[in-house]
Design a protein around this motif. Structure first.
Motif, PDB file in Angstrom:
ATOM      1  N   PRO A 511       2.877   5.858  -1.654  1.00 24.55           N
ATOM      2  CA  PRO A 511       2.755   6.548  -0.803  1.00 24.55           C
ATOM      3  C   PRO A 511       1.043   6.375  -0.259  1.00 24.55           C
ATOM      4  O   PRO A 511       0.904   6.603  -0.158  1.00 24.55           O
ATOM      5  CB  PRO A 511       2.494   7.829  -1.529  1.00 24.55           C
ATOM      6  N   TYR A 512       0.105   6.109  -2.015  1.00 18.50           N
ATOM      7  CA  TYR A 512      -0.952   5.797  -1.592  1.00 18.50           C
ATOM      8  C   TYR A 512      -1.350   5.023  -2.540  1.00 18.50           C
ATOM      9  O   TYR A 512      -0.971   4.961  -4.422  1.00 18.50           O
ATOM     10  CB  TYR A 512      -2.042   6.537  -0.981  1.00 18.50           C
ATOM     11  N   VAL A 513      -2.186   3.417  -3.246  1.00 17.40           N
ATOM     12  CA  VAL A 513      -2.850   3.380  -3.840  1.00 17.40           C
ATOM     13  C   VAL A 513      -4.426   3.742  -3.820  1.00 17.40           C
ATOM     14  O   VAL A 513      -4.941   4.067  -3.048  1.00 17.40           O
ATOM     15  CB  VAL A 513      -2.887   1.359  -3.240  1.00 17.40           C
ATOM     16  N   PRO A 514      -5.014   3.745  -5.389  1.00 18.94           N
ATOM     17  CA  PRO A 514      -4.357   3.050  -6.084  1.00 18.94           C
ATOM     18  C   PRO A 514      -3.308   3.618  -7.211  1.00 18.94           C
ATOM     19  O   PRO A 514      -2.247   3.229  -7.980  1.00 18.94           O
ATOM     20  CB  PRO A 514      -5.874   2.891  -7.122  1.00 18.94           C
ATOM     21  N   TYR A 515      -3.179   4.892  -6.656  1.00 24.86           N
ATOM     22  CA  TYR A 515      -2.597   5.692  -7.733  1.00 24.86           C
ATOM     23  C   TYR A 515      -1.244   5.467  -7.676  1.00 24.86           C
ATOM     24  O   TYR A 515      -0.468   5.063  -8.879  1.00 24.86           O
ATOM     25  CB  TYR A 515      -2.432   7.227  -7.676  1.00 24.86           C
ATOM     26  N   TYR A 516      -0.751   5.153  -7.342  1.00 22.26           N
ATOM     27  CA  TYR A 516       1.506   4.761  -7.217  1.00 22.26           C
ATOM     28  C   TYR A 516       1.441   3.356  -7.290  1.00 22.26           C
ATOM     29  O   TYR A 516       2.446   3.401  -7.567  1.00 22.26           O
ATOM     30  CB  TYR A 516       1.760   5.526  -6.350  1.00 22.26           C
ATOM     31  N   SER A 517       0.576   2.638  -6.914  1.00 22.65           N
ATOM     32  CA  SER A 517       0.464   1.292  -7.587  1.00 22.65           C
ATOM     33  C   SER A 517       1.126   1.577  -9.368  1.00 22.65           C
ATOM     34  O   SER A 517       1.365   0.044  -9.433  1.00 22.65           O
ATOM     35  CB  SER A 517      -0.762   0.612  -7.334  1.00 22.65           C
ATOM     36  N   ARG A 518       0.663   1.864  -9.833  1.00 23.13           N
ATOM     37  CA  ARG A 518       0.256   1.988 -11.672  1.00 23.13           C
ATOM     38  C   ARG A 518       2.274   1.881 -12.024  1.00 23.13           C
ATOM     39  O   ARG A 518       2.361   0.832 -13.186  1.00 23.13           O
ATOM     40  CB  ARG A 518       0.771   3.156 -11.540  1.00 23.13           C
ATOM     41  N   ASN A 673      -6.133   3.991   0.253  1.00 28.69           N
ATOM     42  CA  ASN A 673      -4.701   3.976   1.464  1.00 28.69           C
ATOM     43  C   ASN A 673      -3.901   2.795   0.700  1.00 28.69           C
ATOM     44  O   ASN A 673      -2.972   3.526  -0.499  1.00 28.69           O
ATOM     45  CB  ASN A 673      -6.190   2.941   1.434  1.00 28.69           C
ATOM     46  N   HIS A 674      -3.977   1.829   1.469  1.00 30.69           N
ATOM     47  CA  HIS A 674      -2.308   1.011   0.614  1.00 30.69           C
ATOM     48  C   HIS A 674      -3.396  -0.078   1.211  1.00 30.69           C
ATOM     49  O   HIS A 674      -2.377  -1.386   0.481  1.00 30.69           O
ATOM     50  CB  HIS A 674      -1.485   0.940   2.494  1.00 30.69           C
ATOM     51  N   THR A 675      -4.277  -0.596   0.060  1.00 32.74           N
ATOM     52  CA  THR A 675      -4.727  -1.611  -0.296  1.00 32.74           C
ATOM     53  C   THR A 675      -5.233  -1.837  -1.619  1.00 32.74           C
ATOM     54  O   THR A 675      -5.352  -0.887  -2.224  1.00 32.74           O
ATOM     55  CB  THR A 675      -6.004  -2.804   0.500  1.00 32.74           C
ATOM     56  N   PHE A 676      -5.802  -2.839  -2.274  1.00 31.79           N
ATOM     57  CA  PHE A 676      -5.981  -2.825  -3.978  1.00 31.79           C
ATOM     58  C   PHE A 676      -7.806  -1.781  -4.071  1.00 31.79           C
ATOM     59  O   PHE A 676      -9.305  -1.206  -2.678  1.00 31.79           O
ATOM     60  CB  PHE A 676      -6.835  -4.300  -3.823  1.00 31.79           C
TER      61      PHE A 676
END
Length: 860
Positions: A511-518, A673-676
């Motif tokens: 859904p969004y980065v950085p949290y959900y990229s975990r 967002n959806h990037t780093f």
């Protein structure tokens, strides 16, 4: 057979490897083994003491050190020398220093509402209280009063939970339970207790650095190449995903660290020549490491199928039968400790475990998923036992090997490419069709459905490309077409392919980065790096190897650039300090009323969680109506020394509160967002105002009612029924009033309390005896007989105002309390003795009374 040749060649290569047996290298291996054992022992000792409610950081550390020494001594010197090349100290120091450049300082989260803040608050609570037993103190104190409904209305969130991440367990008794498993908070509590109250997050730094060293050592063991080991360790040290979550206190990095311990010692056992294997010690370390994995995160059920499959593959393909038998015991051990972790979760984190298991299995297996899992488990055990029995026949084992040889090689390749194609279809349907528009999460919540490019960027595949780099992702997909690997790399490929499919098909939206990229960190990203490096190391010198080398170098540069953008940015920096400053005037025996208007920059989860579990201040969420409810405020005031109101600047300030302090509360987080992660969002300009509730003097000579909304109803401490529209009855053999002396009239001389009430006397029960004490001193004895039911005593309170924090406790002993039901009068089962309608405060001099003293009266 070809597989047997691969096994024999791998063993021969490992046996013939020339060990760089330098003293520093051997010392580095010993230190690594000691640290791994210490990490496991500390996790388990800390967990056990926490669950027992006796966690004390210095003692946990000392006990862990003692047990580590005993364990390593028991293992013997040989167990501290891992097979293959010894690590180079220069490589390890270089990796540690490079990693630290991007990983300090760690983010000391304190606001609740999401996982990272909850973990930190649980750690503070463990360090301060010694355990995880948590209760709603205010609810317990309001139990049995009508004001409990006021409290419940504002102090629970959607779904009936107390706070985000704090579940109700036995809420009628005020019992709560924290969400999540406890090993990671235990580590932070240990660092809190040893290094200071804000040092807990550096436990994450320790585990992150150790995971990089383990990763380097595992790559060195699998490849027998210093260059490959350094490449793997360097890629992980530079990884922007690992970098961010080495500072962001959630469980992915600790899970990776413990899993790498387990895999390293499993690989060490597998890679050793027969005469040098440390059967018990290395496999026991591996099993216990995975126990730490399973008690750090609940998702251990995703590991167990791979371990069982590994045991089955060993039964079929491994010609070293002693190693095969040991591996069966290891797989059984890991399965058993996983089941132990399930029991642990259901006992100590019941609501969370139930929710996660239900969300994980019910959509796939239906409402009877528990029964289906039981049947599947029995089926697996039967197959396992049958396979172990059949392969004792060597010819049958060889036949099985022929049958399964090719599927073992091509199935993970099919899984990878099949998952990629299906995942791209799902992304297309998300981005350019209305398939998910009505989905409550993808459509209504995150607005990523039917959004074109935004939908594509919200996919986990895109997130994988962002954090791993496009060249490593492409390299993995191409190397996935290679079907022949030596057994250790083959298992790694199976493991990576499984999690690749999971991420692309089940956990397919970020859904969004950085949290959900975990969710990419603990398995997919690091083990993909390891697989690529291992295959690259085994390639012959060719154009393909040169191209892959260039891809690895470019990916390292790419990762460095992304990680560098995080330097100097500290998410939620200063939150702990500013919140501590805001509530500095609030003492441990005071209460904080938290009032946040709709649309406020923060919600009650974010502020209330640290107030309760980090600063240990009794905190009650209130609404606008509560702040004008005199009886409710009076009751809350009676539970503490002082009542404070915390609200954001510009919020509603009711009469009767005076400003104490204002604190600027400007904190920043990374943009969603959806990037780093590269940019902090602008700070929210918030002022936290702290007010103290004034204590206006009650009027002298004015009746104060005990009815539902009466001022005197706030004095009811215990032994009373729920007030009605007229007043309240006592219930039981004793009843207590608790009066704040600060609210009494400001007069010179002693005061008395004149009560207007009645007693429960009937022909069947004609007498009521009442003994009154004030703060433990006798203040009157009364005997009332039927038919006179009126009860209007004057109780001396003594000199008031000498001790401003003094609470006056008026205790009524009621030995003749009796229920109407016992007398055959009605179905009312309450033990009644006296009822109070109103109370009046007046000078004792009006009636010739001085200090509290015993007095006797008949029918007043």
């Amino acid at each position: 057979m070809e597989d047997e040749a691969i096994n024999q060649n791998a063993d021969a290569r490992l046996t013939d490897t020339v060990r760089a047996a330098t003293a520093p290298g051997l010392a580095a291996d010993r230190l690594l083994v000691w640290t791994a054992v210490f990490a496991i022992v500390t996790s388990l000792v800390g967990l056990v003491t926490t669950l027992a409610g006796v966690f004390h950081a210095p003692q946990v550390l000392l006990i862990s050190l003692v047990l580590t020494i005993l364990c390593v001594r028991k293992m013997g010197a040989g167990a501290t020398r891992l097979p293959g090349l010894t690590p180079r100290c220069l490589h390890m120091v270089l990796l540690i220093l490079v990693a630290l450049i991007f990983r300090v300082p760690a983010y000391h989260y304190v606001l609740g509402g999401q996982d990272e803040g909850l973990y930190v608050n649980i750690a503070h609570y463990i360090n301060d209280t010694g355990g995880v037993a948590v209760h709603d103190r205010t609810r317990q104190e309001l139990k049995g009063t009508p004001l409990l409904d006021n409290y419940i209305a504002e102090n629970q969130i959607a779904g009936g939970t107390y706070l985000a991440g704090v579940y109700k367990r036995s809420y009628k008794n005020g019992k709560l339970e924290f969400q999540f498993y406890h090993v990671f908070p235990v580590w932070m509590a240990l660092f809190d207790g040893i290094f200071g109250s804000t040092a807990g997050v550096y436990a994450l730094t320790f585990l992150a650095i150790f995971s990089i060293v383990l990763f380097y050592r595992l790559a060195l063991l699998l490849t027998g190449s210093y260059r490959a080991g350094l490449a793997a360790g360097g890629l992980l040290a530079l990884s922007p995903l690992h970098t961010f979550f080495s500072k962001f206190p959630v469980t992915e990095v600790p899970t990776l660290c413990f899993a790498l311990i387990g895999f390293l010692f499993l690989a060490a056992f597998w890679s050793s020549p027969r005469e040098g294997r440390q059967y018990k010690s290395w496999l026991c370390i591996s099993v216990l490491a995975f126990l730490c994995v399973f008690t750090t995160r609940i998702s251990g059920f995703m590991y167990v199928p791979f371990f069982i499959a590994l045991a089955w593959a060993a039964l079929i393909f491994d010609t070293d039968r002693a190693r095969c038998r040991a591996l069966q015991r290891w797989a059984v051990g890991v399965t058993v400790v996983y089941l132990v972790s399930v029991v642990y979760g259901l006992v100590w984190s019941h609501s969370y475990s139930h929710d996660i298991y239900n969300l994980s299995f019910a959509p796939l297996l239906g409402s009877h998923w528990k029964g289906v899992l039981a049947v599947v488990g029995i089926f697996i055990v039967v197959i396992w036992v049958a396979l172990a029995w059949m392969v004792r026949n060597e010819s049958l084992r060889a036949r099985f090997g022929i049958w399964f040889e090719r599927p073992v090689g091509w199935v993970p390749t099919v899984v990878v490419w099949g998952a990629l194609l299906l995942g791209m279809v799902k992304i297309y349907r998300l981005a350019w069709t209305s398939r998910y528009v009505s989905d409550p999460w993808l459509g209504a919540m995150w607005h990523v459905a039917d959004a074109g490019r935004t939908s594509v960027e919200a996919s986990s595949l895109w997130t994988l490309v962002v954090f791993l780099g496009p060249f490593l992702v492409l390299a993995f997909l191409l190397l996935a077409t290679i079907r022949k690997h030596e057994p250790r790399i083959a298992f790694l490929f199976w493991f990576v392919s499984g999690f690749f499919a999971y991420i692309l098909l089940l956990q397919w939206v970020t859904p969004y980065v950085p949290y959900y990229s975990r969710y990419l960190l603990s398995e997919l990203v690091p083990y993909t790096i390891l697989f690529v490096v291992c295959v690259w190391s085994g390639l012959r010198r060719s154009l393909g190897r040169k191209v892959l080398t260039a891809a690895i170098v470019v990916s390292a540069v790419y990762a460095t650039a992304l990680s560098a953008t995080q330097i100097g940015k500290n998410e939620y920096a200063g939150a702990y300090t500013e919140l501590a400053r805001a509530i500095a005037p609030v003492g441990p025996s005071d209460m904080v009323l938290l009032y946040l208007q709709p649309g406020a920059p923060f919600n009650q989860n974010q502020i209330k969680t640290p107030l309760l579990y980090t600063f240990h201040r009794q905190t009650v969420t209130v609404g606008t109506s509560d702040l004008t409810d005199a009886a409710y405020l009076a009751k809350l005031d009676s539970l503490c020394n002082n009542v404070f109101l915390l609200t954001e600047g510009g919020g509603y300030t009711p009469p009767g509160f005076e400003l104490v302090t204002s604190t600027q509360f400007n904190i920043r987080r990374y943009e969603w967002n959806h990037t780093f992660p590269r940019k902090l969002a602008p700070p929210s300009d918030v002022i936290l105002n702290l007010y103290r509730m004034a204590h206006p003097r009650l009027p002298e000579g004015t009746p104060l009612g005990f009815a539902t909304d009466g001022v005197a109803a706030g004095w009811l401490e215990s032994g009373w029924t729920t007030p009605g529209s007229w007043g309240t009855w006592s219930s039981g053999k004793q009843a207590v009033l608790r009066i704040d002396s600060r609210e009494l009239p400001d007069v010179h001389g002693p005061l008395s309390l004149r009560l207007d009430g009645k007693v429960f006397v009937v022909p069947q029960h004609p007498v009521q005896r009442i003994t009154v004490t004030v703060n433990g001193e006798p203040a009157g004895q009364y005997t009332l007989r039927y038919p006179n039911e009126k009860f209007s005593p004057r109780i001396p309170l003594g000199q008031v105002g000498v001790e401003p924090m003094h609470m006056i406790r008026v205790v009524f002993d009621l030995p003749d309390a009796m229920s109407p039901r016992d007398l055959g009068l009605s179905v009312d089962g309450r033990d009644l003795a006296m009822a109070l309608i109103s109370a009046t405060i007046e000078p004792s001099s009006q009636h010739g009374q001085a200090a509290p003293a015993a007095s006797k009266a008949g029918n007043p």
